[in-house]
Every structure is written in structure tokens, then in C-alpha cells.
Write an enzyme that holds these catalytic residues in place. Structure first.
Site, PDB file in Angstrom:
ATOM      1  N   GLY A  12       0.896  -1.162  -0.163  1.00 51.23           N
ATOM      2  CA  GLY A  12      -0.040   0.211  -0.082  1.00 51.23           C
ATOM      3  C   GLY A  12       0.826   1.295  -0.008  1.00 51.23           C
ATOM      4  N   ALA A  13       0.573   2.219  -0.935  1.00 58.09           N
ATOM      5  CA  ALA A  13       1.371   3.532  -1.202  1.00 58.09           C
ATOM      6  C   ALA A  13       0.500   4.771  -0.664  1.00 58.09           C
ATOM      7  CB  ALA A  13       1.919   3.475  -2.374  1.00 58.09           C
ATOM      8  N   GLY A  15      -1.141   7.371   2.427  1.00 52.31           N
ATOM      9  CA  GLY A  15      -0.250   8.196   3.243  1.00 52.31           C
ATOM     10  C   GLY A  15       0.283   7.225   4.447  1.00 52.31           C
ATOM     11  N   ALA A  16      -0.382   6.032   4.959  1.00 48.13           N
ATOM     12  CA  ALA A  16       0.323   5.187   5.927  1.00 48.13           C
ATOM     13  C   ALA A  16       1.488   4.479   5.378  1.00 48.13           C
ATOM     14  CB  ALA A  16      -0.769   4.420   6.465  1.00 48.13           C
ATOM     15  N   PHE A 116     -13.982  21.883  12.557  1.00 50.82           N
ATOM     16  CA  PHE A 116     -14.344  20.791  11.720  1.00 50.82           C
ATOM     17  C   PHE A 116     -15.125  20.104  12.773  1.00 50.82           C
ATOM     18  CE2 PHE A 116     -13.136  17.586   8.564  1.00 50.82           C
ATOM     19  CZ  PHE A 116     -12.546  18.328   7.652  1.00 50.82           C
ATOM     20  N   GLN A 236     -18.215   4.208   9.398  1.00 50.18           N
ATOM     21  CA  GLN A 236     -18.813   5.648   9.370  1.00 50.18           C
ATOM     22  C   GLN A 236     -19.404   5.886   8.069  1.00 50.18           C
ATOM     23  OE1 GLN A 236     -16.118   9.344   9.210  1.00 50.18           O
ATOM     24  NE2 GLN A 236     -16.813   9.300  11.370  1.00 50.18           N
ATOM     25  N   HIS A 238     -20.565   8.985   6.235  1.00 47.45           N
ATOM     26  CA  HIS A 238     -20.358  10.450   6.263  1.00 47.45           C
ATOM     27  C   HIS A 238     -21.594  11.398   5.878  1.00 47.45           C
ATOM     28  CE1 HIS A 238     -18.880  14.538   5.261  1.00 47.45           C
ATOM     29  NE2 HIS A 238     -17.379  14.147   5.738  1.00 47.45           N
ATOM     30  N   LEU A 248     -17.567  12.654  -1.997  1.00 45.49           N
ATOM     31  CA  LEU A 248     -17.373  13.527  -0.705  1.00 45.49           C
ATOM     32  C   LEU A 248     -17.700  15.121  -0.707  1.00 45.49           C
ATOM     33  CD1 LEU A 248     -17.207  12.773   2.127  1.00 45.49           C
ATOM     34  CD2 LEU A 248     -14.994  13.686   2.192  1.00 45.49           C
ATOM     35  N   GLU A 251     -16.261  18.070   5.218  1.00 46.73           N
ATOM     36  CA  GLU A 251     -16.784  18.706   6.424  1.00 46.73           C
ATOM     37  C   GLU A 251     -16.467  20.247   6.696  1.00 46.73           C
ATOM     38  OE1 GLU A 251     -16.919  15.513   9.600  1.00 46.73           O
ATOM     39  OE2 GLU A 251     -16.241  17.136  10.869  1.00 46.73           O
ATOM     40  N   ARG A 282     -20.022  12.902  12.936  1.00 44.71           N
ATOM     41  CA  ARG A 282     -20.741  12.566  11.653  1.00 44.71           C
ATOM     42  C   ARG A 282     -21.657  11.705  11.871  1.00 44.71           C
ATOM     43  NH1 ARG A 282     -14.908  11.836   8.497  1.00 44.71           N
ATOM     44  NH2 ARG A 282     -14.792  13.933   8.048  1.00 44.71           N
ATOM     45  N   HIS A 363     -18.105   5.786   3.997  1.00 43.28           N
ATOM     46  CA  HIS A 363     -16.868   6.720   4.328  1.00 43.28           C
ATOM     47  C   HIS A 363     -15.753   6.045   4.673  1.00 43.28           C
ATOM     48  CE1 HIS A 363     -14.645  10.346   3.781  1.00 43.28           C
ATOM     49  NE2 HIS A 363     -14.524  10.258   5.120  1.00 43.28           N
ATOM     50  N   GLU A 394      -6.065   3.123   7.208  1.00 44.29           N
ATOM     51  CA  GLU A 394      -7.389   2.833   7.588  1.00 44.29           C
ATOM     52  C   GLU A 394      -7.611   1.509   7.739  1.00 44.29           C
ATOM     53  OE1 GLU A 394     -10.102   4.799   4.957  1.00 44.29           O
ATOM     54  OE2 GLU A 394     -11.793   3.490   5.262  1.00 44.29           O
ATOM     55  N   ARG A 405     -15.101   7.955  14.224  1.00 46.91           N
ATOM     56  CA  ARG A 405     -14.154   8.841  13.903  1.00 46.91           C
ATOM     57  C   ARG A 405     -14.277  10.272  13.698  1.00 46.91           C
ATOM     58  NH1 ARG A 405     -11.341  10.997   9.387  1.00 46.91           N
ATOM     59  NH2 ARG A 405     -12.123   9.970   7.799  1.00 46.91           N
ATOM     60  N   SER A 410      -8.080  10.743  10.377  1.00 49.38           N
ATOM     61  CA  SER A 410      -7.502   9.739   9.821  1.00 49.38           C
ATOM     62  C   SER A 410      -6.159   9.997   9.066  1.00 49.38           C
ATOM     63  CB  SER A 410      -8.350   9.221   8.591  1.00 49.38           C
ATOM     64  OG  SER A 410      -7.689   8.327   7.761  1.00 49.38           O
ATOM     65  N   LEU A 411      -6.034  11.226   8.853  1.00 47.88           N
ATOM     66  CA  LEU A 411      -4.901  11.820   8.158  1.00 47.88           C
ATOM     67  C   LEU A 411      -3.584  11.879   9.278  1.00 47.88           C
ATOM     68  CD1 LEU A 411      -5.713  14.473   5.626  1.00 47.88           C
ATOM     69  CD2 LEU A 411      -5.155  12.152   5.148  1.00 47.88           C
TER      70      LEU A 411
HETATM   71  C1  LIG Z   1     -13.042  11.449  -0.542  1.00 48.38           C
HETATM   72  C2  LIG Z   1     -12.232  11.152   1.033  1.00 48.38           C
HETATM   73  C3  LIG Z   1     -11.909  12.375   1.530  1.00 48.38           C
HETATM   74  C4  LIG Z   1     -11.507  12.238   2.872  1.00 48.38           C
HETATM   75  N1  LIG Z   1     -11.154  13.264   3.577  1.00 48.38           N
HETATM   76  C5  LIG Z   1     -10.297  13.204   4.808  1.00 48.38           C
HETATM   77  C6  LIG Z   1      -9.833  14.379   5.562  1.00 48.38           C
HETATM   78  O1  LIG Z   1      -9.835  15.650   5.062  1.00 48.38           O
HETATM   79  N2  LIG Z   1      -9.198  14.300   6.659  1.00 48.38           N
HETATM   80  C7  LIG Z   1      -9.037  13.041   7.083  1.00 48.38           C
HETATM   81  O2  LIG Z   1      -8.192  12.770   8.129  1.00 48.38           O
HETATM   82  N3  LIG Z   1      -9.262  11.867   6.473  1.00 48.38           N
HETATM   83  C8  LIG Z   1      -9.996  12.016   5.248  1.00 48.38           C
HETATM   84  N4  LIG Z   1     -10.429  10.812   4.539  1.00 48.38           N
HETATM   85  C9  LIG Z   1      -9.857   9.492   5.263  1.00 48.38           C
HETATM   86  C10 LIG Z   1      -8.436   9.336   4.600  1.00 48.38           C
HETATM   87  O3  LIG Z   1      -8.160  10.056   3.639  1.00 48.38           O
HETATM   88  C11 LIG Z   1      -8.360   7.865   4.513  1.00 48.38           C
HETATM   89  O4  LIG Z   1      -8.739   6.841   5.450  1.00 48.38           O
HETATM   90  C12 LIG Z   1      -6.828   7.399   4.237  1.00 48.38           C
HETATM   91  O5  LIG Z   1      -6.322   8.305   3.245  1.00 48.38           O
HETATM   92  C13 LIG Z   1      -6.374   6.107   3.857  1.00 48.38           C
HETATM   93  O6  LIG Z   1      -5.101   6.127   3.749  1.00 48.38           O
HETATM   94  P1  LIG Z   1      -4.198   4.740   3.831  1.00 48.38           P
HETATM   95  O7  LIG Z   1      -2.874   4.890   3.751  1.00 48.38           O
HETATM   96  O8  LIG Z   1      -4.782   3.886   4.900  1.00 48.38           O
HETATM   97  O9  LIG Z   1      -4.846   4.129   2.421  1.00 48.38           O
HETATM   98  P2  LIG Z   1      -5.023   4.550   0.807  1.00 48.38           P
HETATM   99  O10 LIG Z   1      -4.504   6.080   0.644  1.00 48.38           O
HETATM  100  O11 LIG Z   1      -6.440   4.221   0.534  1.00 48.38           O
HETATM  101  O12 LIG Z   1      -4.200   3.825  -0.021  1.00 48.38           O
HETATM  102  C14 LIG Z   1      -4.535   2.149  -0.150  1.00 48.38           C
HETATM  103  C15 LIG Z   1      -2.965   1.880  -0.842  1.00 48.38           C
HETATM  104  O13 LIG Z   1      -3.007   0.269  -0.879  1.00 48.38           O
HETATM  105  C16 LIG Z   1      -2.869  -0.125  -1.918  1.00 48.38           C
HETATM  106  N5  LIG Z   1      -3.754  -1.515  -2.211  1.00 48.38           N
HETATM  107  C17 LIG Z   1      -4.791  -1.925  -1.769  1.00 48.38           C
HETATM  108  N6  LIG Z   1      -4.865  -3.229  -1.914  1.00 48.38           N
HETATM  109  C18 LIG Z   1      -3.815  -3.747  -2.389  1.00 48.38           C
HETATM  110  C19 LIG Z   1      -3.305  -4.889  -2.973  1.00 48.38           C
HETATM  111  N7  LIG Z   1      -4.185  -6.024  -2.602  1.00 48.38           N
HETATM  112  N8  LIG Z   1      -2.272  -4.920  -3.511  1.00 48.38           N
HETATM  113  C20 LIG Z   1      -1.484  -3.818  -3.538  1.00 48.38           C
HETATM  114  N9  LIG Z   1      -1.940  -2.724  -3.136  1.00 48.38           N
HETATM  115  C21 LIG Z   1      -2.768  -2.502  -2.676  1.00 48.38           C
HETATM  116  C22 LIG Z   1      -3.505   0.951  -3.006  1.00 48.38           C
HETATM  117  O14 LIG Z   1      -2.741   0.930  -4.211  1.00 48.38           O
HETATM  118  C23 LIG Z   1      -2.905   2.292  -2.029  1.00 48.38           C
HETATM  119  O15 LIG Z   1      -1.674   2.535  -2.669  1.00 48.38           O
HETATM  120  C24 LIG Z   1     -11.064  11.201   3.441  1.00 48.38           C
HETATM  121  C25 LIG Z   1     -11.462   9.914   2.477  1.00 48.38           C
HETATM  122  C26 LIG Z   1     -12.092   9.992   1.244  1.00 48.38           C
HETATM  123  C27 LIG Z   1     -12.426   8.884   0.615  1.00 48.38           C
END
Ligand SMILES: Cc1cc2nc3c(=O)[nH]c(=O)nc-3n(C[C@H](O)[C@H](O)[C@H](O)COP(=O)(O)OP(=O)(O)OC[C@H]3O[C@@H](n4cnc5c(N)ncnc54)[C@H](O)[C@@H]3O)c2cc1C
Length: 592
Positions: A12-13, A15-16, A116, A236, A238, A248, A251, A282, A363, A394, A405, A410-411
């Protein structure tokens, strides 16, 4: 089949994953595997902001942030983890700033912050400016910044590689197996440690803010290994998704002064949360919208309400509240450019001049792979660590969000626990041996994929997915009750049976076979739907996002505990519970 070897492999690439990769890569060699090109990850769509008590605009403290997070969670969050989240949020935002993240600024040059939902000063007194933002593209900026830093640090990227399963040896993770999408070839990534950072699974539901790729495979891989997932019943919704599309509407719109209106033009949140109105949690607002609609007070009696951020309406509210601030077209355009763009493009509506039609949208997964505060995966009610396996973002459950949440948290979760996980992983790798791989590590996976590739039954993936989304939205959505949830479980099991025995795939090729990968993703969505509905049916109370019409009250005596669900050897799902960590804040009634 190709075999690669790294110290640490991160799936996964978003933020986390990127934050973990960045921190691990200063000490060990790291591969990031992603089914998407990294900057297309869902993090890039995050809009409103990242919460940190910087106090740039008004007084703020991380303890207030922690209180809001615990209250928002309906007291189900582990308070020791929440303390880590809110304390380290401040430092991690500065770290991002120093990497060059282009935050909005206020006049004195410090980072701009906005209000928020659920974020307050002085333990619930009034809304506070806490969300640090880069217009309404905060996630985009975070993702781009982290990606550039990872490239600089020589992290190896395997883009458009779809991870199919974990490799476990002697009950320990030894790597992952992935399909290279361009060729269909299998790759084994052999490693000392694995981190899962695969994001959420909003695609379980019909109307969702999540991208099509949010299919929860990291979590379902863990479930398949017989390991537990935590608190899945808390998903959740939203309150403000674009009507019918679910896209989305942040907020941040309400943080900038936007308000919700029903079909009679009433600001109905005054009735449900008299104190902080449109900035309540929410879960509270989604239920309010649902009830307004159910009682015929949607717009023209239909299934949506309005979100109004026109300067005229906002200024009227600000004047009524005795606030000196006024906004104009230019202000809305500069603070919410993407939101305006979505509405103009998809609905032909200009939010500076007319209200936006909105409805709740699936969401965010509060639950997921259980971890401790170092992102180490824990596997039982006593929180025993499974050495070498990490989860962040996430897909993980630290648990800082509990039953609901808060926006912007989440960020924070991604970067705080991504960083801690990356560091912990690097340390682990430096002391861990790498055992030889078994002779055919990908054999079983290859057989399952081939079986799918040649599936020749009668049900197409889209049909099964559509029925799953419909039944989950109807019965395991904003409101739930026992009979409906049981019906959802029965339907999901029937769909799983069709999936196993009667699926139809038409593309049997190897090159960019998206048909096959969608089928694989559906398997994951079905597993998570079933586990969510089973966890939800068992929890006989209402808390946070889990709102039962047949058990409307929160029941701390019986249910102040986390759910753990796992698949037993015979295949059936088993439930277990573990205590919530409470430090400073005793559960109270949640009044907004
Ligand atoms: C529209 C929207 C707006 C949001 N706004 C906010 C905000 O303002 N503030 C806030 O705190 N949160 C916000 N959130 C929530 C937050 O953005 C997400 O919870 C968070 O970005 C998830 O990050 P992540 O690194 O866990 O995964 P993601 O960013 O979802 O990345 C998942 C990664 O896993 C990879 N992956 C998945 N499955 C596989 C697989 N089987 N094989 C290889 N790679 C795989 C994908 O390619 C991707 O790189 C928002 C969410 C959405 C949907």
C-alpha cells in the site's frame, strides 16, 4: 515466477504506507507494493484537513484534541493510543511542513487551521480551529510530499502489483505474493517484516465516497489467516456525499460556515445538536439527515437535504451568532476550489450561488486489523504481538477512532502510526533472521487464481457485487435492526456460495486482466461484508456509528468492549471481546 528479497515489504502506497516506508528506509531496505500508482491512492482525495492542536488561530491543547477524539468515539477508543495520536499530531504536522508540504497560511506565516465536526476547545465548550489544510486538497499534498521523500530515500516501488496473499511460515509472516498487472506474472516478495497499509473498504456499500479500489484486501488477507479483525461493526457514513454519486463534500464546507437545510428550509441540526449544530459528530448528523428524510422533510420529500455555503446564508448565520467574520465569493473559491469544481462538473450547480444536494455516503472503517501503538499487529484478547507483521492506516485499528471517527483524524492516524510502524519495523528487521522460503510459496495462491480465471458459471462479478452492496446498504447502513442484519448475513452467504461455485469470468488472459482482479476484490468485499454484519448483529446496543433501532441505547455495562472476529478452522466466524483502555475520560453521555 520471480522472487525478490527485502528487509521490509509494505503493501500500500497511501499516506500510511509511504510514511512507514520513509521512516523504515533510513535504516533498512524497503519495498512498497501497490496495485495503484502511488499518488492515485485514496489518501490523495482527502480534502478537509489534518487535525493538530497547533493553536495558530486560537488557544488549543492536545489534551482537548484527545478529549474530543474519545468523546467522538463514543468512549470506545483506547485512550492510551488516543494520547499518542493527539500529542504526536503536532510534531508530525511540523515534520510534513519541513518536508515542504504547501499548507495554507495565515497572515503571520503559520499554518492555517479551520473548524471541523466534533473538534472543540476546553473539553466541549465551543468549536475550535484545529484542521490544518492545503485548501481542500490536503490529502493530495500529503501524498505528493511523502512520495517525493520516498523516492529521494531510495524506497523501491512496485507499482501496479496486486498483492494477493501473505506468505506465512511457522505462523510468522515471511513476505507476500503479488500479481504483476501488466503481465499476469506472480512475484514472491520475501521479507523479514511485512506491513499492511491497504486502506478501507467503502465499496461494500452502494453509495460511497471511496474509490473503486477500496476493497479491503489487506484486512481480508488477515482474516483468511485465521487472525482477528477488530470492531468491524463500526463503519462511518459521512453525512455529506453528493446526491446519488456519494462523492465526498468535505466537512470543511461546514467548518467554513456552511449549514444543512431540510425541505422546509429549516436548519434542522439546531434540533439534534443545539450546542454545535452542523459541526456535531458525523454519526449524529448522518442519523439526523436520515430521520429528516424518513419523516418526509427531504428536499421536495425526496432522499436528500441541502448543504448551503452561499455567502449570503453563511453571513446571515455568522451575524446571528454574533461573529464579526464575513465571507465572500473569493473566500469560498480559495478555500474550497475542488468542492466547487465537483459540483459544477457533476451537477451543474455553483455552490457559491445555490445549495448542494447531499445524502450520507459510506466513508470510513473505524475497525480493522488490531494493532498496538507501534503498529504491531496483535492477535488475541491479551494483545499478544505477532512478530514481523505490522498494519497502519485505515485498514488498521489502533484503536483511536472507537465507534466513530472525528474528521481530520484519519490523516493524523496515517502519519503518526505510519511513522511509528516504520521505525518499529526497521528495528525489528535489524534483529530478525530471514528464514529460507518453502519450496513452492505461491502454489496454493496460483491454484486459486487459476480456478477464478477459468470460472465458467452463470453469475458475473458485477451482479454479485451489486446485490451485496444493495443488501449491506439496506440492512447494515446508518440504521440497523436484528431481522435486517440476519437477512443481510443470509444473502451474503448465498452470494459467497455463487462466488465459489457459479461465477462467470470472460477474460482468461494474463495481460492487464482487470476482470480477474475485480473478481479477486469481490472475494475480499464479501468476506468483509459477512464479518461486518456478524459483528453488528451480535452487538446489542447503539454506540457511535452502530445505531440499532431495536437496541437504541448505549450499554456500557455489557458493551464497553472491542469486538474481535476471526475465522475458525472449520470456516465459521467466531466472536470474542477485549476491554477498552480507559485512562483519563470516564464514559459519559455524548451531548453536542
Ligand atoms: C473522499 C475522501 C476524503 C477524505 N478526507 C479526509 C480528510 O480531510 N481528513 C482525514 O483525516 N481523512 C480523510 N479521509 C479519510 C482518509 O483519507 C483515508 O482514511 C486515508 O487516506 C487512508 O489512507 P491509507 O494510507 O490507509 O490507504 P489509501 O490511501 O487508501 O491507500 C491504500 C493503498 O493500498 C494499495 N492497495 C490496496 N490493496 C492492495 C493490494 N491488494 N495489493 C497492492 N496494493 C494494494 C493501494 O494501491 C493504495 O496505494 C477522506 C477519505 C475520502 C475517501
Amino acid at each position: 515466477m520471480q522472487i525478490h528479497q527485502f528487509d521490509a515489504v509494505i503493501v500500500g502506497a497511501g499516506g500510511a504506507g509511504l510514511m512507514a516506508a520513509l521512516h523504515a528506509s533510513s535504516q533498512v531496505n524497503v519495498a512498497v507494493i501497490s496495485k495503484l500508482y502511488p499518488t492515485r491512492s485514496h489518501t490523495g482525495t482527502a480534502q478537509g484537513g489534518i487535525g493538530a492542536a497547533l493553536g495558530n488561530i486560537e488557544e488549543d491543547h492536545w489534551e482537548w484534541h484527545a478529549f474530543d477524539t474519545v468523546k467522538g468515539s463514543d468512549y470506545l477508543a483506547d485512550q492510551d493510543a488516543v494520547e499518542v495520536l493527539c500529542r504526536e499530531a503536532i510534531d508530525v504536522v511540523f515534520e510534513l511542513e519541513h518536508m515542504g508540504l504547501p499548507f495554507d497560511r495565515i497572515e503571520n506565516g503559520t499554518i492555517s487551521q479551520r473548524r471541523f465536526g466534533g473538534h472543540t476547545s476546553n473539553f466541549g465548550e465551543k468549536p475550535v480551529h484545529r484542521a490544518c489544510h492545503a485548501a481542500d486538497r490536503t490529502g493530495h499534498m500529503i501524498l505528493q510530499t511523502l512520495y517525493q521523500q520516498c523516492v529521494k530515500n531510495n524506497v523501491r516501488f512496485f507499482d501496479e502489483f496486486h498483492v494477493i496473499d501473505l506468505v506465512m511460515q511457522a505462523s510468522k509472516p515471511a513476505g507476500v505474493i503479488a500479481v504483476e498487472l501488466a503481465s499476469g506474472e506472480l512475484h514472491v516478495f520475501h521479507a523479514r517484516a511485512v506491513m499492511i497499509a491497504t486502506g478501507g473498504w467503502g465499496r461494500v456499500w452502494q453509495i460511497s465516497s471511496n474509490g473503486y479500489t477500496a476493497t479491503g484486501e489487506g484486512a481480508s488477507m488477515v482474516l483468511r489467516q485465521g487472525l482477528p479483525l477488530e470492531d468491524l461493526e463500526f463503519y462511518q457514513f459521512h453525512p455529506t456525499g453528493l446526491y446519488k454519486m456519494g462523492i465526498l463534500i468535505t466537512e470543511g464546507v461546514r467548518g467554513e460556515g456552511g449549514i444543512l437545510l431540510n425541505g422546509r428550509g429549516e436548519r434542522f441540526m439546531e434540533r439534534y445538536a443545539p450546542h454545535i449544530k452542523d459541526l456535531a459528530g458525523r454519526d449524529v448528523i448522518s442519523r439526523a439527515i436520515y430521520l429528516e428524510i424518513r419523516e418526509g422533510r427531504g428536499i421536495d420529500g425526496r432522499d436528500y437535504v441541502y448543504l448551503d455555503v452561499t455567502p449570503e446564508t453563511v453571513n446571515k448565520c455568522l451575524a446571528t451568532a454574533g461573529e464579526p467574520r464575513r465571507i465572500d465569493r473569493h473566500y469560498v473559491e480559495s478555500k474550497l476550489p475542488d468542492i466547487l469544481d465537483f459540483c459544477r462538473t457533476y451537477l451543474g450547480i455553483d455552490p457559491v450561488e445555490a445549495p448542494i444536494p447531499v445524502q450520507p455516503t459510506a466513508h470510513y472503517a473505524m475497525g480493522g486489523i488490531p494493532t498496538n501503538a507501534n503498529a504491531e499487529v496483535v492477535i488475541d484478547t491479551g494483545n499478544s504481538v505477532l512478530p514481523g507483521l505490522y498494519a497502519a492506516g485505515e485498514c488498521a485499528c489502533a484503536s483511536v477512532h472507537g465507534a466513530n471517527r472525528l474528521g481530520t483524524n484519519s490523516l493524523v492516524d496515517l502519519v503518526v502510526f505510519g511513522r511509528r510502524g516504520g521505525q518499529a519495523m526497521a528495528e525489528y528487521c535489524m534483529g530478525a533472521n530471514i528464514d529460507a522460503l518453502s519450496e513452492d510459496p505461491a502454489g496454493a495462491v496460483q491454484a486459486r487464481l487459476d480456478r477464478l480465471r477459468h470460472a465458467n458459471g452463470k453469475f458475473r462479478v458485477a451482479e454479485l457485487r451489486g446485490r451485496m452492496q444493495q443488501v449491506m446498504s439496506e440492512h447494515v447502513g446508518v440504521f440497523r435492526e436484528a431481522q435486517g442484519m440476519q437477512q443481510a448475513i443470509d444473502t451474503i452467504r448465498e452470494l459467497k456460495d455463487h462466488y465459489q461455485n457459479d461465477l462467470l469470468l470472460e477474460d482468461r488472459g494474463y495481460v492487464f486482466n482487470s476482470d480477474l482482479m475485480e473478481a479477486w476484490e469481490l472475494g475480499s468485499l464479501l468476506d468483509l461484508s459477512e464479518a461486518t454484519a456478524v459483528s453488528a448483529l451480535a452487538r446489542r446496543e447503539s454506540r457511535g456509528a452502530h445505531a440499532r433501532e431495536d437496541c437504541p441505547d448505549r450499554d456500557d455495562e455489557k458493551w464497553l468492549k472491542h469486538t474481535l472476529i476471526r475465522r475458525a478452522d472449520a470456516g465459521e466466524l467466531k466472536l470474542d471481546y477485549k476491554p477498552v483502555v480507559i485512562t483519563d475520560y470516564q464514559p459519559k453521555e455524548r451531548v453536542y
